[in-house]
Design a protein around this motif. Structure first.
Motif, PDB file in Angstrom:
ATOM      1  N   SER A  24      -3.415   0.488  -2.277  1.00 55.05           N
ATOM      2  CA  SER A  24      -3.293   2.122  -2.340  1.00 55.05           C
ATOM      3  C   SER A  24      -4.654   2.462  -1.577  1.00 55.05           C
ATOM      4  O   SER A  24      -5.648   2.359  -1.848  1.00 55.05           O
ATOM      5  CB  SER A  24      -3.052   2.598  -3.556  1.00 55.05           C
ATOM      6  N   THR A  64      -6.840   9.848  -4.931  1.00 59.63           N
ATOM      7  CA  THR A  64      -5.964   9.781  -4.138  1.00 59.63           C
ATOM      8  C   THR A  64      -6.307  10.817  -2.954  1.00 59.63           C
ATOM      9  O   THR A  64      -6.953  11.721  -3.085  1.00 59.63           O
ATOM     10  CB  THR A  64      -4.605  10.357  -4.439  1.00 59.63           C
ATOM     11  N   ALA A  81       0.644   6.848   2.487  1.00 63.72           N
ATOM     12  CA  ALA A  81      -0.817   7.176   1.896  1.00 63.72           C
ATOM     13  C   ALA A  81      -1.088   8.396   1.731  1.00 63.72           C
ATOM     14  O   ALA A  81      -1.649   9.157   2.500  1.00 63.72           O
ATOM     15  CB  ALA A  81      -1.809   6.633   2.953  1.00 63.72           C
TER      16      ALA A  81
END
Length: 297
Positions: free
Chosen positions: A3, A226, A296
């Motif tokens: 990730s 993130t 992404a």
């Protein structure tokens, strides 16, 4: 699948920043890891790393202001302006013992605000395509040009005698590109006794704090921000509809939407909260200047 994310690491003294990047690559199982500014091996503290597609965000982090905690030793100069170098000069004890708080405060004031600073010759600045420190190691004499930097805070926290030296513990808020060891050198020079850096810790890069970082031995399974979370810390956020998100990802402009942008750039976010990319004004339109890979977000 790895990730994408922004990882905050608390670097210990000893390893290089590239060593930390290499360990992060192994821990996350990917070659795609970058950094938003290195630290010398002697230094500790915050490294901001990008993983996978989030490396595209590092461009918007590398120029952020930074905070350092440091120790300046007065009375000695070194070849590198820090403790890793060869000692060049040592002042008589009577000289540095005579340096008072008022003189130190005056010297610090002169190095606060917008200043012109000459980086250390062993910095990573490139000279004709080669790092300055590589040229020094090869025996070349390197004199770097002065550059304008901003030191918004330069405070002395404590003054103490240690092993026959006068040490100052300081905290510095500064613009990107400021060299703390150059501050140590220049303060010592202004006081007439010489100076160099003996300890350096970076505690902040823009909105990112070392208190939120993981240690170098805790990289396996470490949580990351993130891309959307990281972008929201460094830029204004512009929510987009599903149609607008699709258009931006396909390279299309959003006609007449520049009025939604308050600053120069913003982070465009889709209805699910994923980062589309960074948008900028093009006339009256909005256009993506950097798109994230759709996976992404």
């Amino acid at each position: 699948m790895v990730s994408p994310g922004i990882l905050l690491v608390d670097k210990p003294t000893g390893p290089t920043s590239h060593d930390v990047v290499a360990r992060t690559r192994r821990a996350f199982g990917t070659r795609k890891v970058g950094h938003a500014g290195t630290l010398d091996p002697m230094a500790t503290g915050l490294l901001v790393l990008g993983i996978e597609g989030a490396t595209r965000l590092l461009t918007y982090i590398v120029g952020a202001d930074k905070t350092y905690e440091a120790t300046i030793r007065l009375g000695q100069t070194t070849s590198t302006d820090d403790a890793d170098g060869e000692i060049l000069t040592t002042a008589d004890a009577s000289a540095w013992e005579a340096v008072g708080d008022e003189a130190i405060a005056a010297g610090i004031r002169e190095l606060t605000g917008e200043i012109s600073q000459v980086p250390s010759a062993v910095s990573a600045i490139k000279v004709d395509g080669r790092r300055a420190y590589d040229r020094v190691r090869a025996g070349e004499e390197v004199v770097l040009a002065a550059r304008e930097v901003v030191v918004s805070r330069f405070d002395m926290l404590e003054k103490r005698q240690s092993d026959g030296h006068l040490d100052l513990d300081v905290v510095v808020d500064c613009s990107s590109g400021t060299y703390i060891r150059s501050l140590a050198r220049d303060l010592g020079a202004a006081l007439g006794v010489g100076g160099h850096l003996t300890a350096l810790r970076r505690t902040r890069v823009g909105p990112f704090e070392v208190a939120d970082a993981v240690g170098i031995d805790d990289l396996e399974g470490a949580e990351t921000l993130t891309p959307a979370e990281a972008a929201a810390r460094i830029l204004p956020v512009l929510p987009m509809s599903a149609e607008e998100a699709r258009d931006l990802r396909h390279g299309k402009r959003l006609a007449g939407q520049a009025v939604r942008l308050e600053g120069a750039i913003a982070a465009a976010v889709d209805p699910e909260g994923g980062l589309i990319g960074i948008v900028e004004r093009r006339g009256s339109d909005l256009k993506s200047t950097m798109n994230m890979p759709e996976a992404a977000r």
